[in-house]
Design a protein around this motif. Structure first.
Motif, short mmCIF file in Angstrom:
data_model
loop_
_atom_site.label_atom_id
_atom_site.label_comp_id
_atom_site.label_asym_id
_atom_site.label_seq_id
_atom_site.Cartn_x
_atom_site.Cartn_y
_atom_site.Cartn_z
N GLN A 2 0.68 -1.23 -0.11
CA GLN A 2 -0.05 0.14 0.14
C GLN A 2 0.91 1.23 0.00
O GLN A 2 0.46 2.27 -0.79
N PHE A 3 2.21 1.25 0.80
CA PHE A 3 2.90 2.27 0.83
C PHE A 3 3.49 2.45 -0.51
O PHE A 3 3.72 3.77 -1.05
N ALA A 6 -0.43 2.76 -3.19
CA ALA A 6 -1.37 3.80 -3.07
C ALA A 6 -1.04 5.11 -2.45
O ALA A 6 -1.68 5.90 -2.62
N ALA A 7 0.03 5.26 -1.97
CA ALA A 7 0.23 6.42 -1.40
C ALA A 7 1.60 7.14 -2.08
O ALA A 7 2.15 8.02 -1.71
N THR A 60 -10.93 6.80 3.50
CA THR A 60 -10.48 6.12 2.45
C THR A 60 -11.22 5.71 1.72
O THR A 60 -11.08 5.29 0.34
N SER A 82 -8.23 10.30 0.76
CA SER A 82 -6.85 9.72 0.35
C SER A 82 -6.64 9.51 -1.06
O SER A 82 -5.49 9.81 -1.61
N LEU A 107 -1.10 11.09 4.70
CA LEU A 107 -1.51 9.75 4.10
C LEU A 107 -0.79 8.88 4.86
O LEU A 107 -1.48 7.97 5.34
N TYR A 111 -3.34 6.08 6.59
CA TYR A 111 -3.20 4.58 6.59
C TYR A 111 -2.78 3.91 7.87
O TYR A 111 -3.14 2.78 8.03
N ARG A 112 -2.12 4.47 8.57
CA ARG A 112 -1.91 3.84 10.01
C ARG A 112 -3.08 3.69 10.86
O ARG A 112 -3.03 2.69 11.68
N SER A 114 -6.03 3.32 9.35
CA SER A 114 -6.79 2.11 8.87
C SER A 114 -6.08 0.84 9.35
O SER A 114 -6.77 0.21 9.67
N ILE A 115 -4.63 0.74 9.41
CA ILE A 115 -4.24 -0.62 9.72
C ILE A 115 -4.32 -0.86 11.33
O ILE A 115 -4.64 -1.90 11.49
#
Length: 154
Positions: A2-3, A6-7, A60, A82, A107, A111-112, A114-115
């Protein structure tokens, strides 16, 4: 992954293994829990996590709606925060060769979050995810510019 995808966090392809790669700028570490609350197992993945799901979905999964023709007939497309940040980062990288620092920090925080929610809902931990966009100790200050492929660590 994802890093990378998506980012746009790095231009290095991610290693597909379960081992630690110290030279790759993103990693995920989950501590094995010593003990989990047995009663929470029945409700935390759906009831307790519901507020977290709603916020993460807003960040997201869509929050702004583009209407087609000004009508509210269900037409149009959803675009998430996002996705907008991804586009801003893409244009920043394309025209300046640098990742905008504030966009990078936001971002990473999204993402953090979300995880953390995924880990809580997957019963990896009893610790409720905090309601904040936490960049953590290893991330750069938002006002700094993040070069392409940099890990943000010193």
């Amino acid at each position: 992954m994802q890093f990378y995808a998506a980012a746009l966090g790095t231009d290095r392809y991610p290693p597909f293994s379960l081992s630690v790669h110290a030279d790759y700028p993103a990693d995920l570490e989950v501590d094995y829990p010593e003990r989990l609350n047995r009663g929470l197992v029945l409700i935390k993945w759906w009831l307790l996590a519901l507020p977290q799901y709603l916020i993460v979905a807003a960040l997201t999964g869509g929050g702004m709606r583009w209407m087609s023709g000004g009508h509210h007939d269900g037409g149009g497309a959803m675009i998430s925060l996002s996705a907008v940040l991804f586009l801003v980062a893409g244009f920043g990288l394309l025209f300046t060769g640098r990742y905008p620092g504030g966009v990078f920090a936001l971002l990473v925080g999204v993402y953090r979050w979300s995880i953390r929610v995924q880990g809580y809902a997957s019963l990896f931990t009893d610790e409720y995810p905090p309601f904040r966009l936490d960049q953590g100790a290893r991330e750069p200050a938002p006002e700094s510019e993040q070069p392409v492929g940099s890990s943000g660590t010193d």
